[in-house]
Write a protein that holds these residues in place. Structure first.
Motif, PDB file in Angstrom:
ATOM      1  N   THR A  33       0.815  -1.206   0.000  1.00  0.00           N
ATOM      2  CA  THR A  33       0.000   0.000   0.000  1.00  0.00           C
ATOM      3  C   THR A  33       0.854   1.264   0.000  1.00  0.00           C
ATOM      4  N   GLY A  34       2.164   1.117   0.063  1.00  0.00           N
ATOM      5  CA  GLY A  34       3.034   2.290   0.087  1.00  0.00           C
ATOM      6  C   GLY A  34       2.967   3.107  -1.183  1.00  0.00           C
ATOM      7  N   LYS A  35       2.799   2.445  -2.311  1.00  0.00           N
ATOM      8  CA  LYS A  35       2.741   3.161  -3.591  1.00  0.00           C
ATOM      9  C   LYS A  35       1.339   3.645  -3.942  1.00  0.00           C
ATOM     10  N   LYS A  36       0.343   3.202  -3.174  1.00  0.00           N
ATOM     11  CA  LYS A  36      -1.034   3.625  -3.444  1.00  0.00           C
ATOM     12  C   LYS A  36      -1.345   4.889  -2.648  1.00  0.00           C
ATOM     13  N   SER A  37      -2.123   5.765  -3.235  1.00  0.00           N
ATOM     14  CA  SER A  37      -2.432   7.028  -2.565  1.00  0.00           C
ATOM     15  C   SER A  37      -3.385   6.778  -1.400  1.00  0.00           C
ATOM     16  N   PRO A  38      -3.359   7.655  -0.398  1.00  0.00           N
ATOM     17  CA  PRO A  38      -4.274   7.501   0.741  1.00  0.00           C
ATOM     18  C   PRO A  38      -5.739   7.512   0.313  1.00  0.00           C
ATOM     19  N   LYS A  39      -6.057   8.309  -0.693  1.00  0.00           N
ATOM     20  CA  LYS A  39      -7.435   8.371  -1.190  1.00  0.00           C
ATOM     21  C   LYS A  39      -7.861   7.026  -1.767  1.00  0.00           C
ATOM     22  N   ARG A  40      -6.940   6.393  -2.485  1.00  0.00           N
ATOM     23  CA  ARG A  40      -7.238   5.090  -3.101  1.00  0.00           C
ATOM     24  C   ARG A  40      -7.445   4.021  -2.034  1.00  0.00           C
ATOM     25  N   ILE A  41      -6.588   4.012  -1.010  1.00  0.00           N
ATOM     26  CA  ILE A  41      -6.703   3.027   0.073  1.00  0.00           C
ATOM     27  C   ILE A  41      -8.000   3.253   0.851  1.00  0.00           C
ATOM     28  N   ARG A  42      -8.353   4.522   1.065  1.00  0.00           N
ATOM     29  CA  ARG A  42      -9.579   4.864   1.777  1.00  0.00           C
ATOM     30  C   ARG A  42     -10.803   4.379   1.017  1.00  0.00           C
ATOM     31  N   ASN A  43     -10.786   4.511  -0.294  1.00  0.00           N
ATOM     32  CA  ASN A  43     -11.922   4.062  -1.103  1.00  0.00           C
ATOM     33  C   ASN A  43     -12.001   2.542  -1.187  1.00  0.00           C
TER      34      ASN A  43
END
Length: 63
Positions: A33-43
């Motif tokens: 999840t380090g390369k994924k944006s916080p918005k993407r992880i939240r969704n």
């Protein structure tokens, strides 16, 4: 005739809603999840409904 058995792996992954539809969790959230944006992880945290074509198959697994 014997009872239908519940497919236990499916039963752990899907929940039935009040109207009979199937709720599922989204994929791609467990690691890297380090390369994924916080918005993407939240969704990805939010659940969604199983598509109509898949719902027929899963209905057989979860009687």
């Amino acid at each position: 005739m014997a009872k239908m058995k519940t497919h236990r792996a499916s039963a752990k992954r899907f929940r039935r809603t009040g109207t009979g539809k199937l709720r599922r969790y989204k994929a791609y959230k467990s690691h890297i999840t380090g390369k994924k944006s916080p918005k993407r992880i939240r969704n990805l945290r939010k659940g969604s409904l199983v598509s109509k074509s898949d719902q027929r198959r899963i209905d057989h697994m979860i009687p």
